[in-house]
Structures are given as C-alpha cells and as structure tokens.
Motif scaffolding. Structure first.
Motif, mmCIF file in Angstrom:
data_model
loop_
_atom_site.group_PDB
_atom_site.id
_atom_site.type_symbol
_atom_site.label_atom_id
_atom_site.label_comp_id
_atom_site.label_asym_id
_atom_site.label_seq_id
_atom_site.Cartn_x
_atom_site.Cartn_y
_atom_site.Cartn_z
ATOM 1 N N LYS A 144 -41.114 -30.588 11.446
ATOM 2 C CA LYS A 144 -41.476 -31.928 10.993
ATOM 3 C C LYS A 144 -42.900 -31.933 10.439
ATOM 4 C CE LYS A 144 -41.706 -36.709 12.582
ATOM 5 N NZ LYS A 144 -41.561 -37.629 13.753
ATOM 6 N N LYS A 145 -43.778 -31.252 11.161
ATOM 7 C CA LYS A 145 -45.172 -31.169 10.726
ATOM 8 C C LYS A 145 -45.284 -30.432 9.402
ATOM 9 C CE LYS A 145 -49.751 -29.827 12.381
ATOM 10 N NZ LYS A 145 -50.517 -29.191 13.482
ATOM 11 N N ALA A 146 -44.526 -29.311 9.313
ATOM 12 C CA ALA A 146 -44.536 -28.537 8.074
ATOM 13 C C ALA A 146 -43.993 -29.370 6.919
ATOM 14 C CB ALA A 146 -43.706 -27.272 8.253
ATOM 15 N N GLU A 147 -42.938 -30.127 7.251
ATOM 16 C CA GLU A 147 -42.345 -30.989 6.227
ATOM 17 C C GLU A 147 -43.350 -32.062 5.772
ATOM 18 O OE1 GLU A 147 -38.425 -33.895 5.650
ATOM 19 O OE2 GLU A 147 -38.693 -32.695 7.470
ATOM 20 N N GLU A 148 -44.036 -32.646 6.758
ATOM 21 C CA GLU A 148 -45.040 -33.662 6.434
ATOM 22 C C GLU A 148 -46.184 -33.078 5.614
ATOM 23 O OE1 GLU A 148 -46.154 -35.151 10.236
ATOM 24 O OE2 GLU A 148 -44.401 -36.482 10.417
ATOM 25 N N GLU A 149 -46.609 -31.863 6.053
ATOM 26 C CA GLU A 149 -47.687 -31.201 5.324
ATOM 27 C C GLU A 149 -47.250 -30.855 3.900
ATOM 28 O OE1 GLU A 149 -48.792 -27.879 7.702
ATOM 29 O OE2 GLU A 149 -49.978 -29.088 9.123
ATOM 30 N N GLU A 150 -46.001 -30.372 3.801
ATOM 31 C CA GLU A 150 -45.472 -30.029 2.476
ATOM 32 C C GLU A 150 -45.382 -31.275 1.596
ATOM 33 O OE1 GLU A 150 -43.984 -27.854 -0.692
ATOM 34 O OE2 GLU A 150 -45.003 -27.209 1.137
#
Length: 231
Positions: A144-150
C-alpha cells in the motif's frame, strides 16, 4: 542211667516247684498237686494273654501316636504350604499392584508428554499463523505504501512534466515575473525566487514574450529559460 533220670526228674520238679511257689506267692493262693499245676498254667496263660494284650495295646498306642505325629506333620506341612501359597499370592498381588502402578505412571507420563507436545505444536502453529498474518499485514502495508509512493511519484512526475505557457510583458520587473510564475504554480514563493534571481544576477537579464515552462523546474532551470526564451 536210673540215677541220671532221677536227677533230671528232681531238677525238673524243683523248677516246677519254684514256678508254682512263685505263682502261688503272687496270687496269694497256695495250692498243691494237679490243682496247683492247672492254676499255674492258667496264670501263665493269663499273664501271657495280658502281656500280649498290653503289647498289642502298646503297639496300637504307638501306631496311633505315630499316626497322630504323621497327621500333625502333614497338618504342619499343609499349614506351611498354605502359608507359602499365601505368601506367594501376596507377593504376586504386590507385584501385580506394582506393575499396575508402574503402567499407570507410564501411561500418565505418556499422556502428559503427548499433551505437552500437542500444546507446543498448537502454540507453534498459532505463532506461525500470527507471524504469517503479521507478514501478510506488513506486505499489504508495504504494498500500500509502495502504491501510494508510486502514485505520489507519478503525480509529481505528471506535475513536473506539465508545461505552462506564460506571457512575460515588456518592462516587467523580476518581482512581477516571480509573481507571475507563482500564480501559475511554477514556484512556491515569488519573494524567494525574486531574491534568488537578484542574488545570482539574473534579474537584469530576463527576456519578455511568450515562454513555455515546466512545473517542477529548479530556480536555475527557470532562470535559464527566462533568459533564453522570448526577446
């Protein structure tokens, strides 16, 4: 010859006389002649019979005593055998009780060990499940964090790659140009950008005209475009 038989007769007579006298003395009845002889024979017979009966009675008593002793010995032997059998049965009972107690203790130990193993296995499974859940949660959070960062990165890239067209009019000061760039979202602070232009000696070199600038440019990149585009 006659003398020989005479002497023998006298000897026999003396013996008989002594026997008769002895018998008469015992019975208290002194008799003579044939009556004495008959009485003596009867007494001897009676004594013999009494002696035989006494001997028979003694033998019977001895036999009865021996049988009683034998019976007593057999009873003693039977009692000893019964006591021995009782002792053996008691020992067998004690051994059976001991064996039963050992088997019960062994069974209890096995059940305890099994319960401990099952508890340890269950605890391990729960720990593993918890670790898997935590790992899954961490992975989901990381994803989720990676998705948000992306998404944020893409938004930044989109923002930075966004081209804005501005019209710098002739005679505009560096302060007004900085304000124009702020109004179009090219800089966050017009005051800071104007100060930077002046301190880096760009304020007197700025051109005018229609200029295409990208969001996300640095102060250096904006200054370069403002001094090369237009007139």
């Amino acid at each position: 010859m006659k003398r020989k038989y005479l002497l023998r007769g006298i000897g026999i007579g003396l013996c008989i006389g002594v026997a008769v006298s002895y018998t008469a003395f015992k019975t208290g009845n002194y008799v003579s002649g044939s009556e004495s002889t008959t009485s003596t024979e009867q007494t001897v017979e009676k004594d013999t019979k009494a002696s035989e009966e006494a001997a028979k009675k003694e033998a019977e008593e001895k036999k009865a005593s021996e049988e009683a002793a034998k019976k007593e010995a057999e009873a003693k032997k039977a009692s000893e055998e019964a006591a021995k059998k009782e002792a053996e049965e008691k020992k067998a009972s004690e051994e059976a009780a001991k064996k039963e107690a050992e088997e019960a203790a062994k069974k209890a130990e096995e059940e305890k060990k099994k319960a401990e193993e099952e508890a340890a296995k269950k605890a391990e499974e729960e720990k593993k499940k918890q670790e898997e859940e935590e790992k899954k949660k961490a992975e989901e959070e990381a994803a989720k964090k990676a998705e948000e960062e992306e998404q944020k990165r893409q938004e930044e890239e989109a923002k930075q790659s966004q081209t804005v067209e501005v019209e710098v009019k002739r005679g505009m000061t560096s302060e007004k140009i900085a304000r124009l760039l702020q109004d179009n979202g090219l800089v966050e602070s017009a005051t800071d950008f104007d100060k930077w232009l002046k301190s880096n000696k760009y304020s007197s070199k700025l051109h005018y005209g229609t200029m295409k600038l990208k969001k996300g440019m640095t102060y250096e990149e904006l200054a370069k475009e403002l001094t090369t585009q237009g007139r």
